[in-house]
Design a protein around this motif. Structure first.
Motif, PDB file in Angstrom:
ATOM      1  N   VAL A 145      27.092  34.405  18.678  1.00 24.14           N
ATOM      2  CA  VAL A 145      27.201  34.267  19.977  1.00 24.14           C
ATOM      3  C   VAL A 145      26.971  35.448  20.995  1.00 24.14           C
ATOM      4  O   VAL A 145      27.147  36.447  20.500  1.00 24.14           O
ATOM      5  N   LEU A 146      26.233  34.946  22.030  1.00 22.03           N
ATOM      6  CA  LEU A 146      26.066  36.024  22.956  1.00 22.03           C
ATOM      7  C   LEU A 146      26.846  35.669  24.267  1.00 22.03           C
ATOM      8  O   LEU A 146      27.028  34.396  24.780  1.00 22.03           O
ATOM      9  N   LEU A 147      27.222  36.794  24.941  1.00 22.00           N
ATOM     10  CA  LEU A 147      28.262  36.455  26.145  1.00 22.00           C
ATOM     11  C   LEU A 147      27.589  37.297  27.329  1.00 22.00           C
ATOM     12  O   LEU A 147      27.055  38.288  27.241  1.00 22.00           O
ATOM     13  N   ALA A 148      27.516  36.438  28.396  1.00 18.93           N
ATOM     14  CA  ALA A 148      26.751  37.119  29.694  1.00 18.93           C
ATOM     15  C   ALA A 148      27.832  37.042  30.835  1.00 18.93           C
ATOM     16  O   ALA A 148      28.420  35.982  31.192  1.00 18.93           O
ATOM     17  N   ALA A 149      28.242  38.052  31.207  1.00 21.17           N
ATOM     18  CA  ALA A 149      29.256  38.282  32.049  1.00 21.17           C
ATOM     19  C   ALA A 149      28.561  38.582  33.345  1.00 21.17           C
ATOM     20  O   ALA A 149      27.777  39.223  33.728  1.00 21.17           O
ATOM     21  N   LEU A 176      38.305  39.020  43.219  1.00 17.96           N
ATOM     22  CA  LEU A 176      36.977  38.616  42.693  1.00 17.96           C
ATOM     23  C   LEU A 176      37.322  37.799  41.585  1.00 17.96           C
ATOM     24  O   LEU A 176      38.440  37.598  41.202  1.00 17.96           O
ATOM     25  N   ARG A 177      36.270  36.860  41.234  1.00 16.25           N
ATOM     26  CA  ARG A 177      36.273  36.257  40.127  1.00 16.25           C
ATOM     27  C   ARG A 177      35.252  36.455  39.053  1.00 16.25           C
ATOM     28  O   ARG A 177      34.165  36.571  39.533  1.00 16.25           O
ATOM     29  N   LEU A 178      35.592  36.885  37.984  1.00 15.75           N
ATOM     30  CA  LEU A 178      34.730  37.062  36.874  1.00 15.75           C
ATOM     31  C   LEU A 178      34.273  35.809  35.878  1.00 15.75           C
ATOM     32  O   LEU A 178      35.122  35.280  35.932  1.00 15.75           O
ATOM     33  N   SER A 179      33.265  35.519  35.584  1.00 13.47           N
ATOM     34  CA  SER A 179      32.610  34.741  34.795  1.00 13.47           C
ATOM     35  C   SER A 179      31.991  35.167  33.678  1.00 13.47           C
ATOM     36  O   SER A 179      31.586  36.481  33.431  1.00 13.47           O
ATOM     37  N   CYS A 180      32.317  34.399  32.573  1.00 12.69           N
ATOM     38  CA  CYS A 180      31.386  34.827  31.308  1.00 12.69           C
ATOM     39  C   CYS A 180      31.056  33.655  30.448  1.00 12.69           C
ATOM     40  O   CYS A 180      31.913  33.008  29.915  1.00 12.69           O
ATOM     41  N   PRO A 215      43.694  49.563  43.601  1.00 12.61           N
ATOM     42  CA  PRO A 215      42.915  50.536  43.191  1.00 12.61           C
ATOM     43  C   PRO A 215      42.904  50.885  41.502  1.00 12.61           C
ATOM     44  O   PRO A 215      41.827  51.265  40.757  1.00 12.61           O
ATOM     45  N   GLU A 216      44.005  50.827  41.071  1.00  9.13           N
ATOM     46  CA  GLU A 216      44.129  51.068  39.497  1.00  9.13           C
ATOM     47  C   GLU A 216      43.506  50.163  38.653  1.00  9.13           C
ATOM     48  O   GLU A 216      43.402  49.927  37.390  1.00  9.13           O
ATOM     49  N   ASP A 217      43.011  48.843  39.300  1.00 11.87           N
ATOM     50  CA  ASP A 217      42.220  47.693  38.601  1.00 11.87           C
ATOM     51  C   ASP A 217      40.804  48.147  38.388  1.00 11.87           C
ATOM     52  O   ASP A 217      40.130  47.541  37.684  1.00 11.87           O
ATOM     53  N   THR A 218      40.534  49.298  39.084  1.00 10.15           N
ATOM     54  CA  THR A 218      39.117  49.537  38.875  1.00 10.15           C
ATOM     55  C   THR A 218      38.703  49.972  37.364  1.00 10.15           C
ATOM     56  O   THR A 218      39.444  50.946  36.736  1.00 10.15           O
ATOM     57  N   ALA A 219      37.772  49.350  36.764  1.00 17.49           N
ATOM     58  CA  ALA A 219      37.426  49.556  35.493  1.00 17.49           C
ATOM     59  C   ALA A 219      36.264  48.880  35.073  1.00 17.49           C
ATOM     60  O   ALA A 219      35.703  47.856  35.748  1.00 17.49           O
ATOM     61  N   VAL A 220      35.759  48.975  33.820  1.00 24.09           N
ATOM     62  CA  VAL A 220      34.867  48.077  33.327  1.00 24.09           C
ATOM     63  C   VAL A 220      35.288  46.999  32.411  1.00 24.09           C
ATOM     64  O   VAL A 220      36.192  47.220  31.689  1.00 24.09           O
ATOM     65  N   TYR A 221      35.093  45.888  33.032  1.00 26.54           N
ATOM     66  CA  TYR A 221      35.611  44.723  32.246  1.00 26.54           C
ATOM     67  C   TYR A 221      34.817  44.096  31.394  1.00 26.54           C
ATOM     68  O   TYR A 221      33.565  43.730  31.704  1.00 26.54           O
ATOM     69  N   TYR A 222      35.234  43.426  30.263  1.00 30.99           N
ATOM     70  CA  TYR A 222      34.720  42.994  29.218  1.00 30.99           C
ATOM     71  C   TYR A 222      35.249  41.589  28.698  1.00 30.99           C
ATOM     72  O   TYR A 222      36.508  41.426  28.460  1.00 30.99           O
ATOM     73  N   CYS A 223      34.442  40.520  28.422  1.00 33.77           N
ATOM     74  CA  CYS A 223      35.025  39.235  27.747  1.00 33.77           C
ATOM     75  C   CYS A 223      34.876  39.472  26.244  1.00 33.77           C
ATOM     76  O   CYS A 223      33.813  40.168  25.813  1.00 33.77           O
ATOM     77  N   ARG A 224      35.453  38.719  25.851  1.00 31.95           N
ATOM     78  CA  ARG A 224      35.428  38.540  24.344  1.00 31.95           C
ATOM     79  C   ARG A 224      35.654  37.216  23.484  1.00 31.95           C
ATOM     80  O   ARG A 224      36.841  36.773  24.123  1.00 31.95           O
ATOM     81  N   VAL A 225      35.143  37.049  22.792  1.00 34.59           N
ATOM     82  CA  VAL A 225      35.506  35.989  21.731  1.00 34.59           C
ATOM     83  C   VAL A 225      35.427  36.532  20.347  1.00 34.59           C
ATOM     84  O   VAL A 225      34.877  37.962  20.296  1.00 34.59           O
ATOM     85  N   PRO A 226      35.794  35.944  19.031  1.00 36.48           N
ATOM     86  CA  PRO A 226      35.886  36.664  17.949  1.00 36.48           C
ATOM     87  C   PRO A 226      34.373  37.204  17.745  1.00 36.48           C
ATOM     88  O   PRO A 226      33.556  36.258  17.560  1.00 36.48           O
ATOM     89  N   ASN A 227      34.411  38.161  17.121  1.00 36.31           N
ATOM     90  CA  ASN A 227      33.151  39.057  16.938  1.00 36.31           C
ATOM     91  C   ASN A 227      32.195  39.111  17.846  1.00 36.31           C
ATOM     92  O   ASN A 227      30.874  39.379  17.298  1.00 36.31           O
ATOM     93  N   TRP A 247      31.386  40.789  21.998  1.00 37.20           N
ATOM     94  CA  TRP A 247      31.781  41.091  23.340  1.00 37.20           C
ATOM     95  C   TRP A 247      30.663  41.017  24.313  1.00 37.20           C
ATOM     96  O   TRP A 247      29.620  41.119  24.236  1.00 37.20           O
ATOM     97  N   GLY A 248      31.294  40.850  25.495  1.00 36.73           N
ATOM     98  CA  GLY A 248      30.191  40.701  26.698  1.00 36.73           C
ATOM     99  C   GLY A 248      29.705  41.961  27.005  1.00 36.73           C
ATOM    100  O   GLY A 248      30.096  43.179  26.491  1.00 36.73           O
ATOM    101  N   GLN A 249      28.690  42.227  27.916  1.00 34.94           N
ATOM    102  CA  GLN A 249      28.143  43.386  28.159  1.00 34.94           C
ATOM    103  C   GLN A 249      28.976  44.524  29.075  1.00 34.94           C
ATOM    104  O   GLN A 249      28.605  45.605  29.339  1.00 34.94           O
ATOM    105  N   GLY A 250      30.002  43.779  29.466  1.00 32.88           N
ATOM    106  CA  GLY A 250      30.854  44.947  30.515  1.00 32.88           C
ATOM    107  C   GLY A 250      30.293  44.880  32.004  1.00 32.88           C
ATOM    108  O   GLY A 250      29.133  44.954  32.271  1.00 32.88           O
ATOM    109  N   ILE A 251      31.275  44.587  32.837  1.00 32.56           N
ATOM    110  CA  ILE A 251      30.834  44.520  34.551  1.00 32.56           C
ATOM    111  C   ILE A 251      31.957  45.460  34.809  1.00 32.56           C
ATOM    112  O   ILE A 251      33.028  45.315  34.878  1.00 32.56           O
ATOM    113  N   LEU A 252      31.465  46.264  35.900  1.00 34.51           N
ATOM    114  CA  LEU A 252      32.163  47.247  36.813  1.00 34.51           C
ATOM    115  C   LEU A 252      32.909  46.412  38.051  1.00 34.51           C
ATOM    116  O   LEU A 252      32.100  45.879  38.782  1.00 34.51           O
TER     117      LEU A 252
END
Length: 110
Positions: A1-5, A17-21, A86-98, A100-105
Motif C-alpha cells: 500500500v502506498l499513501l499520498a498525503a 486546514l484539511r489534510l487528505s491521504c 501554534p502548538e499544532d505545528t508539526a509534520v503530519y503523517y497518515c498511517r494504515v497497517p504497515n 506510512w504517508g510521506q509526512g506533510i508540514l
C-alpha cells in the motif's frame, strides 16, 4: 500500500486546514486508519484514528477541534483541523497497517 498525503501549509492561529491521504492498493476499507504528528524535538504522537466501523479516537489536545473521516469508495482518509493553535505545528503523517504517508508540514502562526 502506498499513501499520498496532501493539504498541509501555513495558516494563522484560529484557522482551518484539511489534510487528505489517498491509499493505493486494495483493502483500505478493511483496516483502521490514523493520523500522527511529530513536532520539532518531540516524539511522534497519535492525533486521531478511525476504525473499520467508524469509531473514532482523538488525542486530548485535539478533541473538539479535529475530525477524522474516511471515504472507503475513494480509499481516502481526511483530517479536518479547525481552531488551529501554534502548538499544532508539526509534520503530519497518515498511517494504515504497515504503511506510512510521506509526512506533510502544517505550520500555525501566532
Amino acid at each position: 500500500v502506498l499513501l499520498a498525503a496532501s493539504g498541509g501549509g501555513l495558516v494563522q492561529a484560529g484557522g482551518s486546514l484539511r489534510l487528505s491521504c489517498a491509499a493505493s492498493g486494495r483493502g483500505f476499507s478493511a483496516v483502521g486508519v490514523a493520523w500522527y504528528r511529530q513536532a520539532p524535538g518531540k516524539q511522534r504522537e497519535l492525533v486521531a484514528s478511525i476504525a473499520v466501523g467508524g469509531t473514532t479516537n482523538y488525542a486530548d489536545s485535539v478533541k473538539g477541534r479535529f475530525t477524522i473521516s474516511r471515504d472507503n469508495a475513494k480509499s481516502t482518509m481526511y483530517l479536518q483541523m479547525n481552531s488551529l493553535k501554534p502548538e499544532d505545528t508539526a509534520v503530519y503523517y497518515c498511517r494504515v497497517p504497515n504503511a506510512w504517508g510521506q509526512g506533510i508540514l502544517v505550520t500555525v502562526s501566532s
